[in-house]
Scaffold this motif. Structure first.
Motif, PDB file in Angstrom:
ATOM      1  N   ASN A  64     -45.864   6.774 -16.956  1.00 21.79           N
ATOM      2  CA  ASN A  64     -44.432   6.519 -16.792  1.00 21.79           C
ATOM      3  C   ASN A  64     -44.166   5.755 -15.501  1.00 21.79           C
ATOM      4  O   ASN A  64     -44.826   5.959 -14.489  1.00 21.79           O
ATOM      5  N   ASP A 104     -48.423  15.827 -18.584  1.00 16.80           N
ATOM      6  CA  ASP A 104     -47.368  14.843 -18.348  1.00 16.80           C
ATOM      7  C   ASP A 104     -47.054  14.762 -16.863  1.00 16.80           C
ATOM      8  O   ASP A 104     -47.206  15.746 -16.129  1.00 16.80           O
ATOM      9  N   ARG A 106     -43.909  12.546 -14.412  1.00 20.14           N
ATOM     10  CA  ARG A 106     -42.820  11.557 -14.381  1.00 20.14           C
ATOM     11  C   ARG A 106     -42.085  11.627 -13.049  1.00 20.14           C
ATOM     12  O   ARG A 106     -41.876  12.693 -12.489  1.00 20.14           O
ATOM     13  N   CYS A 148     -39.235  15.963 -17.791  1.00 18.97           N
ATOM     14  CA  CYS A 148     -38.625  14.772 -17.216  1.00 18.97           C
ATOM     15  C   CYS A 148     -37.334  15.137 -16.490  1.00 18.97           C
ATOM     16  O   CYS A 148     -36.690  16.141 -16.795  1.00 18.97           O
ATOM     17  N   ASP A 188     -42.783  15.683 -26.444  1.00 15.14           N
ATOM     18  CA  ASP A 188     -42.165  14.778 -25.476  1.00 15.14           C
ATOM     19  C   ASP A 188     -40.660  14.949 -25.469  1.00 15.14           C
ATOM     20  O   ASP A 188     -40.064  15.463 -26.429  1.00 15.14           O
ATOM     21  N   ASP A 190     -36.917  12.898 -23.614  1.00 18.33           N
ATOM     22  CA  ASP A 190     -36.294  11.872 -22.778  1.00 18.33           C
ATOM     23  C   ASP A 190     -34.807  12.169 -22.732  1.00 18.33           C
ATOM     24  O   ASP A 190     -34.259  12.777 -23.658  1.00 18.33           O
ATOM     25  N   LYS A 228     -39.285   7.643 -26.108  1.00 17.43           N
ATOM     26  CA  LYS A 228     -38.509   7.325 -24.906  1.00 17.43           C
ATOM     27  C   LYS A 228     -37.594   6.132 -25.157  1.00 17.43           C
ATOM     28  O   LYS A 228     -37.970   5.159 -25.812  1.00 17.43           O
TER      29      LYS A 228
END
Length: 258
Positions: A64, A104, A106, A148, A188, A190, A228
């Protein structure tokens, strides 16, 4: 509504993300690479971490951009690290030992911190320019597959093996809201419209305000690992076990019609 396929990885694609100016995409894969792509030609322009001493030892589960587009942060469950890369020259800037099986990583909007998600059941917030311990832990419970920041940096969203998406107040470290809708693990999340990617071979788009499901994207031919939005919201990128990434025109989706 799927407008482009990006093909170049020779193993399943684990994640895909737009740069802040939407001119580049970064993908990560089981082949151990993170690749940069031009969004006009949709051609590969650079590989981050070609086999060197700086590379991840194993698959790269996420990649990312920072908000200024100058850095990329990657995560690998194999070597339990998160790495920060210079986009201009592909050089590794820093390596963080980020817990058991880190899935992950970010950046926060200010670029000063980043969040990781791991098998230990927590999301952790780190200072990007320091190599010490994490500064905040958010305990989801089950394996945390992704995490995130919200656009203002005040909240963090986490998704997990339990199929639940949780939203956390960063300052308080407390869970404020939960979403449930995928069948099985969620890979995931976003924040624009909230998009999630799941083991049920779909990506889903949600309204953050109401918590209601807005759209379901199918046809990936395998588990969807990443979903995303572009910075302007006109495109949604997804990555799946099918070894390719897809870019969707959101004007053709229900979220783009609202």
């Amino acid at each position: 509504s799927s407008v482009h396929n990006l093909k170049g990885h020779f193993q399943p694609v684990r994640s895909v993300a737009f740069s802040p100016n939407d001119r580049l995409l970064v993908t990560s894969s089981d082949d151990g690479n993170a690749e940069l792509w031009d969004t006009e030609s949709f051609k590969n322009v650079q590989t981050l971490g070609k086999p060197t001493a700086q590379s991840h030892s194993g698959w790269v589960n996420s990649a990312n951009f920072s908000r200024d587009g100058k850095r990329v942060v990657t995560a690998s469950p194999n070597d339990h690290t998160a790495k920060i890369w210079d986009v201009a020259d592909g050089r590794c800037i820093a390596t963080f030992t980020a817990g058991e099986g880190v899935f992950d990583a970010r950046f926060a909007p200010n670029g000063e911190t980043f969040v990781t998600a791991s098998r230990s059941g927590v999301a952790e917030i780190w200072e990007a320019r320091a190599k010490g311990a994490s500064v905040r832990k958010l305990s989801h419970g089950e394996w945390v597959r992704a995490a995130c920041f919200s656009p203002d940096g005040a909240m963090v969203a986490t998704v997990s093996e339990d199929g639940c998406t949780k939203f956390w107040d960063v300052g308080l470290g407390e869970c404020e809201k939960e979403l449930e809708g995928h069948e099985g693990c969620v890979f995931d999340v976003d924040f624009s419209w909230v998009s999630t990617a799941g083991k049920d071979e779909t990506a889903k788009v949600w309204s953050f305000e109401t918590g209601k499901l807005v759209d379901t994207l199918s046809g990936h031919g395998g588990q969807v690992f990443s979903a995303k939005f572009s910075a302007d919201g006109s495109m949604l990128s997804t990555a799946s076990f099918g070894r390719s990434a897809k870019v969707w025109n959101t004007k053709e989706l229900k979220c783009g019609a609202q």
